[in-house]
Design a protein around this motif. Structure first.
Motif, mmCIF file in Angstrom:
data_model
loop_
_atom_site.group_PDB
_atom_site.id
_atom_site.type_symbol
_atom_site.label_atom_id
_atom_site.label_comp_id
_atom_site.label_asym_id
_atom_site.label_seq_id
_atom_site.Cartn_x
_atom_site.Cartn_y
_atom_site.Cartn_z
ATOM 1 N N ASN A 160 0.687 -1.283 -0.005
ATOM 2 C CA ASN A 160 -0.089 0.016 0.179
ATOM 3 C C ASN A 160 0.829 1.203 -0.247
ATOM 4 N N SER A 161 1.544 1.556 -0.954
ATOM 5 C CA SER A 161 2.349 2.682 -1.329
ATOM 6 C C SER A 161 2.188 3.287 -2.754
ATOM 7 N N PRO A 162 2.488 4.615 -2.832
ATOM 8 C CA PRO A 162 2.191 5.016 -4.132
ATOM 9 C C PRO A 162 3.019 4.316 -5.296
ATOM 10 N N MET A 163 4.255 3.981 -5.007
ATOM 11 C CA MET A 163 4.994 3.204 -6.020
ATOM 12 C C MET A 163 4.225 1.821 -6.616
ATOM 13 N N TYR A 164 3.509 1.170 -5.880
ATOM 14 C CA TYR A 164 2.871 0.169 -6.199
ATOM 15 C C TYR A 164 1.252 0.309 -6.693
ATOM 16 N N PHE A 165 0.776 1.590 -6.348
ATOM 17 C CA PHE A 165 -0.429 2.196 -6.853
ATOM 18 C C PHE A 165 -0.255 2.273 -8.284
ATOM 19 N N PHE A 166 0.960 3.112 -8.681
ATOM 20 C CA PHE A 166 1.118 3.611 -9.870
ATOM 21 C C PHE A 166 1.497 2.066 -10.749
ATOM 22 N N LEU A 167 2.135 1.122 -10.173
ATOM 23 C CA LEU A 167 2.762 -0.014 -10.702
ATOM 24 C C LEU A 167 1.433 -0.736 -11.216
ATOM 25 N N VAL A 222 5.478 11.141 2.559
ATOM 26 C CA VAL A 222 3.899 10.930 2.905
ATOM 27 C C VAL A 222 2.907 12.069 2.701
ATOM 28 N N GLN A 223 3.294 13.071 3.010
ATOM 29 C CA GLN A 223 2.531 14.299 2.770
ATOM 30 C C GLN A 223 2.445 14.687 1.223
ATOM 31 N N ILE A 224 3.603 14.595 0.734
ATOM 32 C CA ILE A 224 3.682 15.168 -0.910
ATOM 33 C C ILE A 224 2.878 14.085 -1.802
ATOM 34 N N MET A 225 3.122 12.870 -1.565
ATOM 35 C CA MET A 225 2.484 11.719 -2.474
ATOM 36 C C MET A 225 1.497 10.854 -1.573
ATOM 37 N N SER A 226 0.318 12.016 -1.077
ATOM 38 C CA SER A 226 -0.625 11.351 -0.510
ATOM 39 C C SER A 226 -1.517 10.370 -1.375
ATOM 40 N N VAL A 265 -4.048 9.624 -6.820
ATOM 41 C CA VAL A 265 -5.460 9.323 -7.556
ATOM 42 C C VAL A 265 -5.574 10.401 -8.543
ATOM 43 N N ARG A 266 -5.264 11.530 -8.123
ATOM 44 C CA ARG A 266 -5.433 12.878 -9.278
ATOM 45 C C ARG A 266 -4.304 12.458 -10.286
ATOM 46 N N LEU A 267 -3.192 12.001 -9.926
ATOM 47 C CA LEU A 267 -2.147 11.928 -10.954
ATOM 48 C C LEU A 267 -2.624 10.812 -12.103
ATOM 49 N N VAL A 268 -3.081 9.664 -11.461
ATOM 50 C CA VAL A 268 -3.390 8.733 -12.371
ATOM 51 C C VAL A 268 -4.688 9.131 -13.334
ATOM 52 N N GLY A 269 -5.395 9.837 -12.667
ATOM 53 C CA GLY A 269 -6.725 10.505 -13.348
ATOM 54 C C GLY A 269 -6.249 11.302 -14.314
ATOM 55 N N THR A 270 -5.229 12.231 -14.136
ATOM 56 C CA THR A 270 -4.807 13.208 -15.189
ATOM 57 C C THR A 270 -4.155 12.362 -16.420
ATOM 58 N N ALA A 271 -3.353 11.120 -15.955
ATOM 59 C CA ALA A 271 -3.075 10.380 -17.212
ATOM 60 C C ALA A 271 -4.164 9.714 -17.923
ATOM 61 N N TRP A 272 -5.098 9.377 -17.264
ATOM 62 C CA TRP A 272 -6.376 8.614 -18.122
ATOM 63 C C TRP A 272 -7.063 9.695 -18.842
ATOM 64 N N VAL A 273 -7.246 10.768 -18.215
ATOM 65 C CA VAL A 273 -8.082 11.705 -18.767
ATOM 66 C C VAL A 273 -7.304 12.379 -19.982
ATOM 67 N N PHE A 274 -6.166 12.700 -20.040
ATOM 68 C CA PHE A 274 -5.370 13.356 -20.865
ATOM 69 C C PHE A 274 -5.207 12.349 -22.190
ATOM 70 N N GLY A 275 -5.071 11.000 -21.879
ATOM 71 C CA GLY A 275 -4.959 9.846 -22.835
ATOM 72 C C GLY A 275 -6.242 10.068 -23.511
ATOM 73 N N LEU A 276 -7.407 9.972 -22.828
ATOM 74 C CA LEU A 276 -8.823 9.991 -23.588
ATOM 75 C C LEU A 276 -8.959 11.142 -24.392
ATOM 76 N N ILE A 277 -8.758 12.639 -23.793
ATOM 77 C CA ILE A 277 -8.786 13.609 -24.710
ATOM 78 C C ILE A 277 -8.119 13.676 -25.925
#
Length: 314
Positions: free
Chosen positions: A58-65, A135-139, A144-156
């Motif tokens: 349960n860490s950002p690295m594995y969330f992105f992976l 922990v504070q920077i990569m909450s 979730v916002r970063l991943v959402g940005t990748a998906w939305v930008f890819g979509l548009i």
């Protein structure tokens, strides 16, 4: 002056793929790509399962992976099943709508993966260079916002590139000299002058590919400076370099092949040159990603072994 709006005569495309290969070669390719597809689906599926369900990861690295593996599953499913079918049947015709849909999905998933790889590099930068504030920077909310940005930008961006690809009608040859509907090859079949569309896609590729790469280079430059500037042990440095090397290997594979396909002049392309690079970024890289990350990460290997052990017991 001819009215191009009424000149479109192409209603389907013929995917040439490996049509010129002998039956024995086709059988060998079918077996090889079927095995690769099965391994890629199994390994990426396992990474998705353990990164989204195991609390120890349960860490950002594995969330992105986990999201990277999901994009890889989408990528290979967009291209390989059709290629496998065309290796065993004589009819290689696909409808216009199917070809355009495949082009859009490649645009969509490819763009999202480029951006996600850049965010993964930024995550490693924060973890190594700012560990106390990690922990504070990569909450969770930021991830979730970063991943959402990748998906939305890819979509548009995929919608925009799809429009640029089909803005001219198709009235030339309908033979696609590749194993899937790759945009630069399909655009060359349009009426009139396809150069404007190609220039727009080239400019878009420069922004979409080079901008994340700049972020990746900057992130790893700071990481390298931070590692070399610390008085840490050689084992600690080795562990950090090992974690970063996995991500860098994936980036090099993916970006090199994608840049050749979308940032080279069409005069330098040809079936013999396009297919290897297309295979690299649509087939080989999605299959290698889970191998690279799992083999170079002890925590990931341990979790995968435990997950496989629970599956075999049940």
């Amino acid at each position: 002056m001819m009215d191009h709006r009424n000149s479109s005569t192409v209603t389907d495309f013929i995917i040439m793929g490996f049509e010129q290969s002998s039956p024995s070669t086709k059988a060998l390719l079918f077996t090889l790509f079927l095995i690769l597809y099965g391994l890629a689906m199994a390994m990426n599926g396992l990474i998705i399962l353990i990164t989204w369900t195991d609390p120890r990861l349960n860490s950002p690295m594995y969330f992105f992976l986990g999201h990277l593996s999901f994009l890889d599953v989408c990528f290979i499913t967009t291209t390989i099943p059709q290629m496998l079918i065309h290796l065993v049947v004589k009819n290689h015709t696909v409808s216009f709508a199917s070809c355009m849909t495949q082009m859009y999905l490649v645009f969509f998933v490819g763009m999202a993966e480029c951006i996600l790889l850049a965010f993964m590099a930024y995550d490693r930068y924060v973890a190594i260079c700012h560990p106390l504030n990690y922990v504070q920077i990569m909450s969770r909310q930021v991830c979730v916002r970063l991943v959402g940005t990748a998906w939305v930008f890819g979509l548009i961006n995929g919608i925009f590139l799809e429009y640029m690809s089909i803005r001219n009608p198709f009235c030339r040859d309908n033979h696609v000299e590749n194993f899937f509907c790759e945009a630069p090859i399909v655009i060359a079949l349009t009426c009139g002058d396809p150069q404007f569309s190609m220039k727009v896609i080239f400019a878009d590729a420069v922004v979409v590919l080079l901008s994340p790469m700049v972020l990746i280079v900057i992130s790893y430059a700071h990481i390298l400076a931070s590692i070399l500037g610390r008085a840490s042990s050689s084992s600690g440095r080795g562990k950090t370099f090992s974690t970063c090397a996995s991500h860098l290997t994936v980036v090099i594979f993916f970006y090199t092949s994608a840049m050749f396909s979308y940032m080279n002049p069409r005069s330098t392309h040809g079936p013999d040159k396009d297919k290897p690079f297309s295979l690299l970024y649509t087939v080989i890289t999605p299959m290698c990603n889970p191998i690279i990350y799992s083999f170079r990460n002890k925590e990931m290997k341990g979790t995968m072994v435990r997950a496989l052990g629970r599956t075999s017991l049940s």
